[in-house]
Write a protein that holds these residues in place. Structure first.
Motif, PDB file in Angstrom:
ATOM      1  N   ASP A 125       0.818  -1.211   0.000  1.00  0.00           N
ATOM      2  CA  ASP A 125       0.000   0.000   0.000  1.00  0.00           C
ATOM      3  C   ASP A 125       0.852   1.262   0.000  1.00  0.00           C
ATOM      4  O   ASP A 125       0.601   2.201  -0.741  1.00  0.00           O
ATOM      5  N   ARG A 126       1.814   1.297   0.923  1.00  0.00           N
ATOM      6  CA  ARG A 126       2.787   2.385   0.938  1.00  0.00           C
ATOM      7  C   ARG A 126       4.057   1.816   0.310  1.00  0.00           C
ATOM      8  O   ARG A 126       4.824   1.125   0.982  1.00  0.00           O
ATOM      9  N   PRO A 127       4.261   2.063  -0.970  1.00  0.00           N
ATOM     10  CA  PRO A 127       5.279   1.321  -1.718  1.00  0.00           C
ATOM     11  C   PRO A 127       6.662   1.423  -1.103  1.00  0.00           C
ATOM     12  O   PRO A 127       7.150   2.501  -0.788  1.00  0.00           O
ATOM     13  N   ALA A 128       7.278   0.238  -0.905  1.00  0.00           N
ATOM     14  CA  ALA A 128       8.622   0.170  -0.332  1.00  0.00           C
ATOM     15  C   ALA A 128       9.282  -1.114  -0.817  1.00  0.00           C
ATOM     16  O   ALA A 128       8.607  -2.081  -1.183  1.00  0.00           O
ATOM     17  N   ASP A 129      10.598  -1.125  -0.808  1.00  0.00           N
ATOM     18  CA  ASP A 129      11.374  -2.308  -1.224  1.00  0.00           C
ATOM     19  C   ASP A 129      10.944  -2.803  -2.601  1.00  0.00           C
ATOM     20  O   ASP A 129      10.914  -4.017  -2.862  1.00  0.00           O
ATOM     21  N   VAL A 130      10.609  -1.876  -3.475  1.00  0.00           N
ATOM     22  CA  VAL A 130      10.030  -2.268  -4.755  1.00  0.00           C
ATOM     23  C   VAL A 130      11.051  -2.902  -5.693  1.00  0.00           C
ATOM     24  O   VAL A 130      10.705  -3.781  -6.487  1.00  0.00           O
ATOM     25  N   GLY A 131      12.298  -2.487  -5.598  1.00  0.00           N
ATOM     26  CA  GLY A 131      13.293  -3.026  -6.505  1.00  0.00           C
ATOM     27  C   GLY A 131      13.516  -4.509  -6.297  1.00  0.00           C
ATOM     28  O   GLY A 131      13.470  -5.308  -7.241  1.00  0.00           O
ATOM     29  N   ASP A 132      13.736  -4.919  -5.050  1.00  0.00           N
ATOM     30  CA  ASP A 132      13.941  -6.336  -4.748  1.00  0.00           C
ATOM     31  C   ASP A 132      12.699  -7.157  -5.072  1.00  0.00           C
ATOM     32  O   ASP A 132      12.788  -8.258  -5.624  1.00  0.00           O
ATOM     33  N   LEU A 145       4.357  -6.156 -14.066  1.00  0.00           N
ATOM     34  CA  LEU A 145       4.208  -5.856 -12.652  1.00  0.00           C
ATOM     35  C   LEU A 145       3.319  -4.635 -12.493  1.00  0.00           C
ATOM     36  O   LEU A 145       3.115  -3.866 -13.438  1.00  0.00           O
ATOM     37  N   LYS A 146       2.768  -4.468 -11.289  1.00  0.00           N
ATOM     38  CA  LYS A 146       2.076  -3.219 -10.974  1.00  0.00           C
ATOM     39  C   LYS A 146       2.419  -2.802  -9.559  1.00  0.00           C
ATOM     40  O   LYS A 146       2.593  -3.649  -8.681  1.00  0.00           O
ATOM     41  N   MET A 147       2.478  -1.496  -9.341  1.00  0.00           N
ATOM     42  CA  MET A 147       2.842  -0.957  -8.047  1.00  0.00           C
ATOM     43  C   MET A 147       2.091   0.345  -7.813  1.00  0.00           C
ATOM     44  O   MET A 147       1.693   1.033  -8.757  1.00  0.00           O
ATOM     45  N   ILE A 169       9.843   4.286  -9.149  1.00  0.00           N
ATOM     46  CA  ILE A 169       9.584   3.711 -10.473  1.00  0.00           C
ATOM     47  C   ILE A 169      10.894   3.536 -11.233  1.00  0.00           C
ATOM     48  O   ILE A 169      11.108   2.518 -11.911  1.00  0.00           O
ATOM     49  N   ARG A 170      11.788   4.511 -11.105  1.00  0.00           N
ATOM     50  CA  ARG A 170      13.100   4.400 -11.760  1.00  0.00           C
ATOM     51  C   ARG A 170      13.851   3.167 -11.258  1.00  0.00           C
ATOM     52  O   ARG A 170      14.447   2.412 -12.049  1.00  0.00           O
ATOM     53  N   GLU A 171      13.797   2.926  -9.934  1.00  0.00           N
ATOM     54  CA  GLU A 171      14.486   1.766  -9.368  1.00  0.00           C
ATOM     55  C   GLU A 171      13.953   0.462  -9.959  1.00  0.00           C
ATOM     56  O   GLU A 171      14.730  -0.439 -10.316  1.00  0.00           O
ATOM     57  N   VAL A 172      12.636   0.355 -10.072  1.00  0.00           N
ATOM     58  CA  VAL A 172      12.057  -0.860 -10.635  1.00  0.00           C
ATOM     59  C   VAL A 172      12.470  -1.035 -12.089  1.00  0.00           C
ATOM     60  O   VAL A 172      12.869  -2.128 -12.518  1.00  0.00           O
TER      61      VAL A 172
END
Length: 383
Positions: A125-132, A145-147, A169-172
């Motif tokens: 819900d509160r986006p975090a650790d999205v890259g891993d 994927l969706k975030m 978003i850049r990290e992903v």
């Protein structure tokens, strides 16, 4: 002539409502009529429709039943009534498919595809650790994927907060590369004053789409937002009939619609919405952060719609604490994901076999409600 003889409603974790409809010839149809966080309310609407209209009726004329449930009430539409109709409609189609020993998509004209691409949620819900999380899902075979784009977001945000969203978003994108699609859900959290700025800043990272850049009640702002981005715009999970989507299509700026098979009138209505979308060169990506019956219903519509793009599914989603999609299926292999796709179910009706023993064991009062978020000043903000 068979008759509808009985029905049962089951509130099951994590936040779902299942409907079981039985006929005089022993068939059972399943539907999923629910508004997330309003299961008790929708239960009452389903009971009213079943008790006052459907019990004792022939289950086969699904389209006529839909019209009677919708037009038979002077006051109509909205999330509660349309979700009640949606779940009943799913169950009736399930019964009809079982009567003809065929998947629902065969009764709708036959499939235009063998499988449909799916995407996987990352980040919470509160986006975090999205890259891993994104890298892990790609390693599992998902190609989309969706975030969520942001946590709480003020009407006019400071540059650092905007940049934080962009950096996620850049990290992903950097972790998964250019061959993976990334849907970015604004979740209605971003006011129109910031939506155009944020959407424009995401363009270099080529999102698959930006979803609900503004709330549906502010769809008139989509034209201006679209002028600030080349990214496709998606919306529609909080719209409940073809008449609401009609205005969206006439506006001419939306690229992907996301009606929910458990909210927007079920299989009967979403098929019509999808056909309208095709005439406007708009893709279909049904909303489905729900259970196995809702997902099976989505796949029936995906199977017959040329403009179906991709399918949301909730396996492992952050909402599914305690129970998940496959838990309620006698044969979980029906939703086996391979190379980012899922095959259309080939069983009769909706094509899923619900494990009634699991449903009955887990059924009870499910008290799930979405959180109420507040800004630092104490005012309520969009979740």
């Amino acid at each position: 002539m068979p008759r509808i003889t009985d029905y049962e409603l089951y509130e099951v974790p994590p936040r779902w409502l299942f409907l079981r409809v039985e006929t005089s010839d022993g068939r059972v149809g399943w539907g999923e009529p629910v508004v997330e966080g309003r299961a008790h309310t929708v239960r009452g609407a389903v009971e009213e429709l079943m008790e006052t209209y459907l019990l004792g009726e022939d289950p086969h004329p699904v389209s006529d039943h839909w019209q009677a449930m919708y037009r038979g009430g002077f006051y109509r539409g909205g999330p509660v009534l349309m979700s009640a109709i949606a779940g009943i409609d799913q169950a009736l189609w399930d019964l009809r498919g079982k009567a003809f020993d065929a998947p629902v998509y065969e009764l709708l004209g036959g499939p235009v595809r063998e499988k449909i691409r799916v995407y996987q949620w990352v980040g919470g819900d509160r986006p975090a650790d999205v890259g891993d999380a994104a890298a892990e899902k790609v390693d599992q075979g998902f190609s989309a994927l969706k975030m969520n784009a942001t946590p709480e977001f003020r009407r006019v945000e400071n540059p650092a907060t905007v940049q934080n969203a962009v950096d996620r978003i850049r990290e992903v994108r950097e972790r998964v590369g250019p061959e993976v699609d990334i849907g970015v859900d604004f979740h209605g959290r971003v006011a129109k004053s910031m939506a155009k700025r944020l959407a424009e800043k995401l363009d270099p990272y080529d999102p698959m789409f930006v979803e609900e850049p503004v709330l549906p009640e502010h769809d008139e702002a989509l034209t201006e937002i679209a002028a600030h981005t080349s990214t496709p715009i998606a919306t529609g999970e909080r719209m409940f009939s073809r008449w609401e989507f009609k205005r969206l299509f006439e506006q001419g700026v939306v690229d992907v619609i996301q009606p929910d098979l458990s909210h927007a009138g079920g299989i009967t209505e979403v098929k019509k919405i999808a056909d309208m979308a095709e005439a406007y060169d708009v893709a279909l990506a049904p909303h489905c952060p729900l259970g196995p019956i809702a997902l099976a219903s989505c796949l029936q519509v995906d199977g017959v719609c040329q403009n179906a793009l991709i399918q949301e599914q909730s396996l492992g989603i952050h909402y599914n604490e305690g129970s998940d999609v496959l838990d309620y299926l006698a044969d979980p292999a029906v939703f086996e994901y391979e190379d980012g796709y899922v095959d259309l179910p080939d069983g009769a009706g909706l094509g899923v076999d619900i494990d009634e023993s699991v449903v009955e064991a887990r059924a009870g009062e499910v008290d799930w409600h979405n959180p109420v978020w507040r800004h630092d000043d104490g005012s309520v903000t969009e979740w």
